[in-house]
Motif scaffolding. Sequence first.
Motif, PDB file in Angstrom:
ATOM      1  N   PHE A 115       0.854  -1.190   0.000  1.00  0.00           N
ATOM      2  CA  PHE A 115       0.000   0.000   0.000  1.00  0.00           C
ATOM      3  C   PHE A 115       0.891   1.242   0.000  1.00  0.00           C
ATOM      4  O   PHE A 115       1.791   1.369   0.834  1.00  0.00           O
ATOM      5  N   ASP A 116       0.650   2.156  -0.941  1.00  0.00           N
ATOM      6  CA  ASP A 116       1.316   3.447  -0.978  1.00  0.00           C
ATOM      7  C   ASP A 116       0.309   4.525  -0.595  1.00  0.00           C
ATOM      8  O   ASP A 116      -0.817   4.539  -1.098  1.00  0.00           O
ATOM      9  N   PHE A 117       0.708   5.459   0.264  1.00  0.00           N
ATOM     10  CA  PHE A 117      -0.217   6.511   0.667  1.00  0.00           C
ATOM     11  C   PHE A 117       0.565   7.715   1.166  1.00  0.00           C
ATOM     12  O   PHE A 117       1.727   7.605   1.569  1.00  0.00           O
ATOM     13  N   GLU A 118      -0.080   8.873   1.115  1.00  0.00           N
ATOM     14  CA  GLU A 118       0.505  10.121   1.579  1.00  0.00           C
ATOM     15  C   GLU A 118      -0.360  10.672   2.702  1.00  0.00           C
ATOM     16  O   GLU A 118      -1.580  10.732   2.571  1.00  0.00           O
ATOM     17  N   LEU A 119       0.285  11.061   3.811  1.00  0.00           N
ATOM     18  CA  LEU A 119      -0.474  11.487   4.977  1.00  0.00           C
ATOM     19  C   LEU A 119       0.121  12.748   5.583  1.00  0.00           C
ATOM     20  O   LEU A 119       1.300  13.050   5.403  1.00  0.00           O
ATOM     21  N   GLY A 120      -0.717  13.448   6.314  1.00  0.00           N
ATOM     22  CA  GLY A 120      -0.296  14.673   6.966  1.00  0.00           C
ATOM     23  C   GLY A 120       0.287  14.402   8.336  1.00  0.00           C
ATOM     24  O   GLY A 120       0.884  13.355   8.596  1.00  0.00           O
ATOM     25  N   ASN A 121       0.071  15.328   9.254  1.00  0.00           N
ATOM     26  CA  ASN A 121       0.656  15.210  10.584  1.00  0.00           C
ATOM     27  C   ASN A 121       0.068  14.014  11.329  1.00  0.00           C
ATOM     28  O   ASN A 121      -1.147  13.820  11.350  1.00  0.00           O
ATOM     29  N   PRO A 122       0.905  13.195  11.961  1.00  0.00           N
ATOM     30  CA  PRO A 122       0.410  11.984  12.621  1.00  0.00           C
ATOM     31  C   PRO A 122      -0.289  12.298  13.928  1.00  0.00           C
ATOM     32  O   PRO A 122      -0.143  13.380  14.489  1.00  0.00           O
ATOM     33  N   PRO A 123      -1.066  11.333  14.440  1.00  0.00           N
ATOM     34  CA  PRO A 123      -1.696  11.517  15.761  1.00  0.00           C
ATOM     35  C   PRO A 123      -0.661  11.389  16.860  1.00  0.00           C
ATOM     36  O   PRO A 123       0.483  10.996  16.628  1.00  0.00           O
ATOM     37  N   SER A 124      -1.088  11.695  18.061  1.00  0.00           N
ATOM     38  CA  SER A 124      -0.179  11.541  19.195  1.00  0.00           C
ATOM     39  C   SER A 124       0.045  10.063  19.472  1.00  0.00           C
ATOM     40  O   SER A 124      -0.859   9.246  19.315  1.00  0.00           O
ATOM     41  N   SER A 125       1.272   9.715  19.864  1.00  0.00           N
ATOM     42  CA  SER A 125       1.626   8.344  20.228  1.00  0.00           C
ATOM     43  C   SER A 125       1.177   7.349  19.155  1.00  0.00           C
ATOM     44  O   SER A 125       0.348   6.477  19.406  1.00  0.00           O
ATOM     45  N   PRO A 126       1.723   7.432  17.934  1.00  0.00           N
ATOM     46  CA  PRO A 126       1.236   6.608  16.831  1.00  0.00           C
ATOM     47  C   PRO A 126       1.651   5.150  16.970  1.00  0.00           C
ATOM     48  O   PRO A 126       2.666   4.811  17.594  1.00  0.00           O
ATOM     49  N   ALA A 127       0.847   4.286  16.350  1.00  0.00           N
ATOM     50  CA  ALA A 127       1.124   2.852  16.317  1.00  0.00           C
ATOM     51  C   ALA A 127       0.444   2.255  15.100  1.00  0.00           C
ATOM     52  O   ALA A 127      -0.523   2.812  14.561  1.00  0.00           O
ATOM     53  N   LEU A 128       0.961   1.108  14.674  1.00  0.00           N
ATOM     54  CA  LEU A 128       0.314   0.310  13.640  1.00  0.00           C
ATOM     55  C   LEU A 128      -0.553  -0.732  14.339  1.00  0.00           C
ATOM     56  O   LEU A 128      -0.068  -1.474  15.207  1.00  0.00           O
ATOM     57  N   PHE A 129      -1.840  -0.799  13.970  1.00  0.00           N
ATOM     58  CA  PHE A 129      -2.768  -1.753  14.560  1.00  0.00           C
ATOM     59  C   PHE A 129      -3.188  -2.768  13.508  1.00  0.00           C
ATOM     60  O   PHE A 129      -3.478  -2.402  12.364  1.00  0.00           O
ATOM     61  N   LEU A 130      -3.232  -4.026  13.892  1.00  0.00           N
ATOM     62  CA  LEU A 130      -3.777  -5.094  13.073  1.00  0.00           C
ATOM     63  C   LEU A 130      -5.033  -5.591  13.779  1.00  0.00           C
ATOM     64  O   LEU A 130      -4.949  -6.123  14.899  1.00  0.00           O
ATOM     65  N   LYS A 131      -6.208  -5.395  13.130  1.00  0.00           N
ATOM     66  CA  LYS A 131      -7.483  -5.671  13.777  1.00  0.00           C
ATOM     67  C   LYS A 131      -8.199  -6.810  13.066  1.00  0.00           C
ATOM     68  O   LYS A 131      -8.305  -6.802  11.839  1.00  0.00           O
ATOM     69  N   MET A 132      -8.679  -7.771  13.843  1.00  0.00           N
ATOM     70  CA  MET A 132      -9.391  -8.933  13.320  1.00  0.00           C
ATOM     71  C   MET A 132     -10.776  -8.961  13.950  1.00  0.00           C
ATOM     72  O   MET A 132     -10.899  -9.030  15.169  1.00  0.00           O
ATOM     73  N   ARG A 133     -11.812  -8.883  13.113  1.00  0.00           N
ATOM     74  CA  ARG A 133     -13.169  -8.667  13.602  1.00  0.00           C
ATOM     75  C   ARG A 133     -14.077  -9.872  13.483  1.00  0.00           C
ATOM     76  O   ARG A 133     -15.260  -9.770  13.766  1.00  0.00           O
ATOM     77  N   GLN A 134     -13.559 -11.030  13.029  1.00  0.00           N
ATOM     78  CA  GLN A 134     -14.412 -12.200  12.924  1.00  0.00           C
ATOM     79  C   GLN A 134     -13.617 -13.453  13.265  1.00  0.00           C
ATOM     80  O   GLN A 134     -12.390 -13.464  13.159  1.00  0.00           O
ATOM     81  N   PRO A 135     -14.307 -14.512  13.713  1.00  0.00           N
ATOM     82  CA  PRO A 135     -13.608 -15.763  13.998  1.00  0.00           C
ATOM     83  C   PRO A 135     -12.905 -16.294  12.754  1.00  0.00           C
ATOM     84  O   PRO A 135     -13.336 -16.064  11.619  1.00  0.00           O
ATOM     85  N   GLY A 136     -11.826 -17.017  12.962  1.00  0.00           N
ATOM     86  CA  GLY A 136     -11.063 -17.583  11.857  1.00  0.00           C
ATOM     87  C   GLY A 136      -9.613 -17.736  12.241  1.00  0.00           C
ATOM     88  O   GLY A 136      -9.236 -17.619  13.414  1.00  0.00           O
ATOM     89  N   GLU A 137      -8.785 -18.006  11.243  1.00  0.00           N
ATOM     90  CA  GLU A 137      -7.365 -18.246  11.473  1.00  0.00           C
ATOM     91  C   GLU A 137      -6.550 -17.351  10.546  1.00  0.00           C
ATOM     92  O   GLU A 137      -6.810 -17.304   9.340  1.00  0.00           O
ATOM     93  N   LEU A 138      -5.555 -16.654  11.096  1.00  0.00           N
ATOM     94  CA  LEU A 138      -4.707 -15.763  10.316  1.00  0.00           C
ATOM     95  C   LEU A 138      -3.251 -16.041  10.625  1.00  0.00           C
ATOM     96  O   LEU A 138      -2.891 -16.346  11.770  1.00  0.00           O
ATOM     97  N   ASP A 139      -2.412 -15.908   9.601  1.00  0.00           N
ATOM     98  CA  ASP A 139      -0.966 -16.060   9.732  1.00  0.00           C
ATOM     99  C   ASP A 139      -0.308 -14.748   9.317  1.00  0.00           C
ATOM    100  O   ASP A 139      -0.558 -14.242   8.213  1.00  0.00           O
ATOM    101  N   ILE A 140       0.536 -14.191  10.186  1.00  0.00           N
ATOM    102  CA  ILE A 140       1.224 -12.935   9.910  1.00  0.00           C
ATOM    103  C   ILE A 140       2.724 -13.220   9.889  1.00  0.00           C
ATOM    104  O   ILE A 140       3.299 -13.655  10.892  1.00  0.00           O
ATOM    105  N   TYR A 141       3.356 -12.970   8.730  1.00  0.00           N
ATOM    106  CA  TYR A 141       4.771 -13.257   8.532  1.00  0.00           C
ATOM    107  C   TYR A 141       5.630 -12.018   8.748  1.00  0.00           C
ATOM    108  O   TYR A 141       6.665 -12.075   9.414  1.00  0.00           O
ATOM    109  N   ALA A 142       5.225 -10.905   8.140  1.00  0.00           N
ATOM    110  CA  ALA A 142       6.076  -9.715   8.209  1.00  0.00           C
ATOM    111  C   ALA A 142       5.244  -8.480   7.900  1.00  0.00           C
ATOM    112  O   ALA A 142       4.260  -8.532   7.164  1.00  0.00           O
ATOM    113  N   VAL A 143       5.652  -7.340   8.491  1.00  0.00           N
ATOM    114  CA  VAL A 143       5.067  -6.039   8.203  1.00  0.00           C
ATOM    115  C   VAL A 143       6.211  -5.024   8.165  1.00  0.00           C
ATOM    116  O   VAL A 143       7.032  -4.984   9.087  1.00  0.00           O
ATOM    117  N   THR A 144       6.269  -4.220   7.108  1.00  0.00           N
ATOM    118  CA  THR A 144       7.248  -3.144   7.050  1.00  0.00           C
ATOM    119  C   THR A 144       6.544  -1.837   6.715  1.00  0.00           C
ATOM    120  O   THR A 144       5.549  -1.815   5.983  1.00  0.00           O
TER     121      THR A 144
END
Length: 890
Positions: A149-178
Motif C-alpha cells: 500500500f502506498d499513501f501520503e499522509l499529513g501530521n500523525p496523531p499523538s503516540s502513533p502505532a500500527l494496529f492489526l485488527k481482526m473482527r471475525q472468527p477464523g485463522e490468520l498467519d502474519i509473517y512480516a510487516v514493514t
Amino acid sequence: MRPRLWVALVCLLGLALSLRADTLLDFRASSEGAVTLDGAGGRSGQVPAALREDSAWADVTVAYSLETDPLGSGLEWLRARIDGIRRGHVQLKHPVELPAAPAIYRLTLTAGSSTSSRLQITLGGQTPPYQTWWEQTVTLQPGRHTHTFDFELGNPPSSPALFLKMRQPGELDIYAVTLVRRTREQLAAALATDAAATRNAFPWPEFPLGLPEGWNFTELAGPNPQTGRIATARATARSTHPLLVQVVEGRSWRLSSAPFRIPSPVGVHNASAYIRASAPGRLALFCDGKELGGMSFEASTEPRRVEFPFTPEMLGRWHVLQWSGAGPAVIEAVQIASGASAPAYTPAHPAALALSAGRERGNVFMADVDPSPFFEYFVTGPVSGASLRFRVTDLYGAASELPAITLDSPAALSGRLPLPLSPGRPYGSYRVEAELLRGDEALAFPAEVVVHHVRRPRHWGRLAPESRFGNHFHPAPDHLHAAKAIGTNWNRFHGGNGIGTYWHAVEPRQGEWRWHDAYLDAYRDAHFSLVGVWFGTPGWARPHRPHGNGWLDNGWAPRDNAEFARYVAASLRHYGRKIDAWQIWNEPWGEFWFTEWRPELGATRQWHPGDRPDADFAALSKVAWETARGIRPDLPVLGINGTIGERGKNWMARLLRLGAAETCNVLTFHAYLGGELRQIIDPESGRQREMRNRVFDPIARTPAATRLPIWLTEGNWLQREIDTGLHHHVVLGHATPLDQVRDNAVLLPVYHAQMFALGTEKVFSYALNGGPEFYRPTNPGQINWGALATHARQIHPSATAYSAMAWLLDPAKFLRRAQLDADTVAFVFTDPDHQGRELAVLVGTDLRPRLPALGAAATTLDFLGNPARPDITHRLLYVRSATPVESLLK
C-alpha cells in the motif's frame, strides 16, 4: 556491462539503500523474543515481543502460536486462532515513530488465512481520542501473500502505532510487516513507465450501447433531474473520430466519466476531446474530488479540439473527466496522454466492447414481471477472427463461463444473452464480465455490468400507503424502477430531492409560487406514496440576511410563523392528495434550526438556535398543525423529530412536555447506528441505549404520545463509505472482497428488523440519496449516505437483500426478540403468508457464525430470499416455522 544497464543498477541500489534508511517499522515473526499470555480475558499463547497483544479491553477468545516451517526453510510466522468475538475485536499493535511533517509511505504486509479472513490495518493513536490516520482492509487468502500500500499522509496523531485488527472468527498467519517513508522522487521512480508507449490512458473509444456502468449524465437545471437525453448513434457524428456521446437535449447538464487509471502518473499530462456544442461549456479533470485542470469551450458548428495540461496525482484514488454544458452537444475522440500538449488522437484500444442490462431498470429484474434476466453485448472496430468471452459471478462467488463467441460475421457483433441464474439460489446479484481477445491480445477495455434478480414485490403496480418501507430517491426512470422493484413504496422529499416541497423552492420570492407538479407526478405515476417536508425558509422570510452558511441557511426559523402557515396552506391546497403525509421541519434538534445571529460566538457557532429552541419549535408546530387540520383533517402530520446522540439530547422529552404531541398525529425520529452489526442489535450498545433514553422512553412516559404511531423518517446503519459491490473494472483497483460485500448487504435488513422491534411503524432509509445520481463521488473517507448504492453510482447488492426483507416483512408484525444462544438473536414476526406461523429474522452476533441447523420443522431462506444451504456460513437467515422458533433448538 552496457552503460545504461550499469546506470540503472546503480539507481536501483541507491533506491534500495534509501528505502532501508527510511524504514520506520520492520516486523518479522522470527524477531527475537516472545511474550507468553496468561489466558486472561480469553487471550492465550505466545506473540513476538515487538507485536503487542492489545485486546484486553474486548471480550474475545483467541489463541496465538509461533509457527515454524517443518521443511526447515527457517520461515516463521505468528498464527492467530480466533474462536469468538463477543464485544470489540482482536487487536495487535506495534508502536512506530512517524515524522511530524507530511510524508509518503509504503506499507508491506505478508500474511495469509486458511479461512479467508479479513484483516484491518490501521495507523492511529494509542491514546485518546484514538485518532485514525490511515486505514485499509484486506481479505487474506490461504497461503503466503504480500500486499503493498502506498499513501501520503499529513501530521500523525499523538503516540502513533500500527494496529492489526481482526473482527471475525477464523485463522490468520502474519509473517512480516514493514513501513517505509519514501520521497516523492522515489515514488515517481517506482511508478514511472515508458510514457511514450502510453498514447491514450482513456479506456473507452466509443459507447455502442449507451453510457456504461460508472458513467453518469445529469441535467442540472429545472425541477426534473435527468430529463435531458443522450444518444451514441454513429450516424449523428460529422467527423471521422469515434463518437463518445451526443447530448440530444438538456438545458444545463453534466456528464461524468467512470474512474480510470493513468498507467504512468508522473510528470505533466494532457486531456483533450473534440466537442461540437450549441452553447459554451467546460471540460475538467478531477482526482478524488480535487480539480487538476480544465478548459472552457465555445459554441461551434464543427468539432473543435479542447485540451489542457494537468499533473496526475501519483497516489490518487481515481481520475474522472467531467463535461458540463447547455443544450445539444457532441463529444468525440477523448484522450489522456503524457506531455503538455495533445498529440494526434490515438484510441487506447482498437475496438470497443459494451455490456448493458437496460439502464432504465437500474439493472433490477423482477421474477414474474420482467422478462427473464438478460444482458446485451455490442462490439465495434476491427475484430475479425477475435473471440468474445463471458464470465458470470454471483454474490457467493460461484462463477460460470459462457460459451465463447467467435466474431466471424456482422451478426455476431451484437446480441442478447440470458443471465445464467445460480442453481437453487436464483435471487441475488450477478457480475457479468466480458473480454475481447485475439489470441492473448486484448482488443478492448473489459466490459462489465452487474444485474440484480429479485422477487416480484408485493405491491408492484399499485400504490401501497400501508407499506412499511420508504426511501429517499430521485424520479429518474432508473431510480423509480429500482426503488419500487426492491419493495420501497414511499418517498420522502428531503436532501437531494427536497426541491419538490421545500419552502425556498416553491416560494423563492414572496408571493411567487413555483410548483413542481411534473416532479411529483413522476413518483405518483410509478405508484409511490409521498411525504412532503415543510422546511427551508427562503431568504426573504428569514429573520436575518443569509450569512454564507450554504445549505444550512435553509435552517433559519421563519421571522413570522404566520408566513410559514401561509406556505403550509398553499402547499396543501395546490398539491392536494398527491402528497400523502407532511413532516414539520427536518432535524430541528441539530443544524437546521436557527433563530439568532451571534457573530461574537465565533465562526462555528454564529448561527444560533436561541435560548429556547424547543419552545420556538413547539410554536411553529402548533401553527402548522392547526393550518393543516383546517384544510385536510385526515392528513398524517409528522412532528417533533427526535434523535439519538448529543444533538438530540432530551429534545423529544422537552417537546413532549411542551405539548407537542397534541400538534401532530405521527411521531418521528432519525437514527444512524454505525457500521457494525453488533451496534445495531445489541440492547446494551451505546446507540441502542440512546434510542431508548432519547426517543422511546420519553414517548412511553407521555400518555398523549403513546397513542401515536412512530415513523423513522431518516436513517440507516451507514457511518462510512459503502463498498464497490460486485464491480471489478468500474472502480479500477478497488474491487471489494465478496465476504465484505455480503457482510454489508445484511446490515440494512437487520437495521430494519431492529427498528420494527422497537415499535417503529414505517422506516424511511436514507440510502439512495446523494443527488440525481444514485451516488455522487466523494473524497476518500467521506460518508456518502448510499447504503443501497456503490461507489460506481449503481445499485449495490444490498438492494437484493433489502428486496427479500421487504417481501418477507411487509406486512408482518413484530412479536418478540429472543436470544437463541450466545451468538444468535431472533426477531420474531408473524408470517404474512402462513396464518398462525412465525417468521424469524435470525442474526449471528459474531461476524461469521454458522447459524444453528433448524431441522425439517422450519423453512430457512438466506438473506437474498433463496433456500439456505447448510454448507454456507450465514450471518442472516429468515426462518418460517409452525412452532415457536425457540423450540427448534431444543
